[in-house]
Scaffold this motif. Structure first.
Motif, PDB file in Angstrom:
ATOM      1  N   GLU A 141       0.798  -1.162  -0.041  1.00  0.00           N
ATOM      2  CA  GLU A 141       0.039  -0.019   0.035  1.00  0.00           C
ATOM      3  C   GLU A 141       0.896   1.349  -0.025  1.00  0.00           C
ATOM      4  O   GLU A 141       1.842   1.393   0.638  1.00  0.00           O
ATOM      5  CB  GLU A 141      -0.991  -0.053   1.195  1.00  0.00           C
ATOM      6  CG  GLU A 141      -1.952   1.103   1.321  1.00  0.00           C
ATOM      7  CD  GLU A 141      -2.562   1.203   2.782  1.00  0.00           C
ATOM      8  OE1 GLU A 141      -2.180   1.982   3.423  1.00  0.00           O
ATOM      9  OE2 GLU A 141      -3.546   0.226   2.909  1.00  0.00           O
ATOM     10  N   VAL A 142       0.635   2.035  -0.739  1.00  0.00           N
ATOM     11  CA  VAL A 142       1.156   3.431  -0.652  1.00  0.00           C
ATOM     12  C   VAL A 142       0.148   4.427  -0.547  1.00  0.00           C
ATOM     13  O   VAL A 142      -1.250   4.291  -0.817  1.00  0.00           O
ATOM     14  CB  VAL A 142       1.844   3.728  -2.373  1.00  0.00           C
ATOM     15  CG1 VAL A 142       2.935   3.189  -2.224  1.00  0.00           C
ATOM     16  CG2 VAL A 142       0.930   3.668  -3.112  1.00  0.00           C
ATOM     17  N   SER A 143       0.458   5.730  -0.119  1.00  0.00           N
ATOM     18  CA  SER A 143      -0.661   6.574   0.279  1.00  0.00           C
ATOM     19  C   SER A 143       0.218   8.156   0.167  1.00  0.00           C
ATOM     20  O   SER A 143       1.237   8.309   0.338  1.00  0.00           O
ATOM     21  CB  SER A 143      -1.162   6.701   1.748  1.00  0.00           C
ATOM     22  OG  SER A 143      -0.114   6.853   2.695  1.00  0.00           O
ATOM     23  N   ALA A 144      -0.881   8.871  -0.427  1.00  0.00           N
ATOM     24  CA  ALA A 144      -0.283  10.375  -0.549  1.00  0.00           C
ATOM     25  C   ALA A 144      -1.665  11.335   0.100  1.00  0.00           C
ATOM     26  O   ALA A 144      -2.629  11.015  -0.080  1.00  0.00           O
ATOM     27  CB  ALA A 144      -0.309  10.475  -2.048  1.00  0.00           C
ATOM     28  N   SER A 145      -0.982  12.194   0.702  1.00  0.00           N
ATOM     29  CA  SER A 145      -1.974  13.117   1.485  1.00  0.00           C
ATOM     30  C   SER A 145      -1.664  14.667   0.821  1.00  0.00           C
ATOM     31  O   SER A 145      -0.694  14.897   0.663  1.00  0.00           O
ATOM     32  CB  SER A 145      -1.709  13.128   2.996  1.00  0.00           C
ATOM     33  OG  SER A 145      -2.128  11.837   3.340  1.00  0.00           O
ATOM     34  N   THR A 146      -2.758  15.361   1.171  1.00  0.00           N
ATOM     35  CA  THR A 146      -2.534  16.942   0.913  1.00  0.00           C
ATOM     36  C   THR A 146      -3.432  17.689   1.555  1.00  0.00           C
ATOM     37  O   THR A 146      -4.654  16.868   2.269  1.00  0.00           O
ATOM     38  CB  THR A 146      -2.575  17.252  -0.571  1.00  0.00           C
ATOM     39  OG1 THR A 146      -2.399  18.625  -0.820  1.00  0.00           O
ATOM     40  CG2 THR A 146      -4.312  17.166  -0.964  1.00  0.00           C
ATOM     41  N   LEU A 147      -3.154  18.985   2.038  1.00  0.00           N
ATOM     42  CA  LEU A 147      -4.189  19.646   2.911  1.00  0.00           C
ATOM     43  C   LEU A 147      -4.706  20.864   1.737  1.00  0.00           C
ATOM     44  O   LEU A 147      -4.104  21.063   0.763  1.00  0.00           O
ATOM     45  CB  LEU A 147      -3.296  20.391   3.869  1.00  0.00           C
ATOM     46  CG  LEU A 147      -2.691  19.810   5.138  1.00  0.00           C
ATOM     47  CD1 LEU A 147      -1.969  20.620   5.855  1.00  0.00           C
ATOM     48  CD2 LEU A 147      -3.963  19.041   5.757  1.00  0.00           C
ATOM     49  N   PHE A 148      -5.874  21.207   1.888  1.00  0.00           N
ATOM     50  CA  PHE A 148      -6.913  21.998   1.328  1.00  0.00           C
ATOM     51  C   PHE A 148      -7.772  22.574   2.320  1.00  0.00           C
ATOM     52  O   PHE A 148      -8.201  22.302   3.179  1.00  0.00           O
ATOM     53  CB  PHE A 148      -7.583  21.445   0.085  1.00  0.00           C
ATOM     54  CG  PHE A 148      -8.795  20.577   0.488  1.00  0.00           C
ATOM     55  CD1 PHE A 148      -9.962  20.945   0.267  1.00  0.00           C
ATOM     56  CD2 PHE A 148      -8.480  18.974   0.573  1.00  0.00           C
ATOM     57  CE1 PHE A 148     -11.007  20.252   0.700  1.00  0.00           C
ATOM     58  CE2 PHE A 148      -9.738  18.383   1.238  1.00  0.00           C
ATOM     59  CZ  PHE A 148     -10.776  18.901   1.027  1.00  0.00           C
TER      60      PHE A 148
END
Length: 144
Positions: free
Chosen positions: A122-129
């Protein structure tokens, strides 16, 4: 007086050039040990290369889905999921949106799952908005 005929040194040197049975068996034993170890090393390096390629592809899928969710405005949903096919591999993904604790921001996380030889990764990517910044419709004027 008769002298003994000279000993032929060529025959002695010629017979010394051949391998003995013990030398041949020692070489075979060494090859029987070295070849499986080398093949195992090649298998491990091949698997590591494939894992790196799939992780890179999964991360591209996660980044693409984050961008699509933000552009289409679906980032305000609590969670959603789907599947992206890249080449001959399918990458199921899930998105989770949750409030960020420090600011009035929202954290958007996309997790992509893939498998290699029966093992799941599993890989994950996150961002804030800022959810307030994305609520306006392009071209509309603010209410007075």
């Amino acid at each position: 007086m008769k002298f003994a005929p000279p000993v032929r040194t060529n025959l002695i040197r010629h017979s010394r050039r051949a391998f003995t049975l013990i030398e041949v068996l020692a070489a075979l034993l060494l090859m029987a040990i070295v070849i499986p170890v080398a093949m195992q090393g090649m298998s491990i390096s091949s698997r590591a290369g494939l894992l790196g390629q799939r992780k890179a592809a999964a991360m591209r899928v996660a980044e693409r889905m984050i961008n699509e969710l933000i552009v289409t405005g679906e980032m305000n949903l609590t969670s959603t999921s789907g599947t992206v096919i890249d080449g001959d591999t399918s990458y199921p993904w899930t998105m989770q949106s949750e409030p960020w604790g420090e600011d009035p921001m929202t954290q958007l996380t996309v997790k992509v799952v893939f498998s290699i030889q029966g093992n799941s990764y599993e890989v994950s990517a996150s961002t804030l908005f800022d959810p307030a910044a994305g609520t306006g419709v392009a071209g509309s004027s603010p209410a007075l």
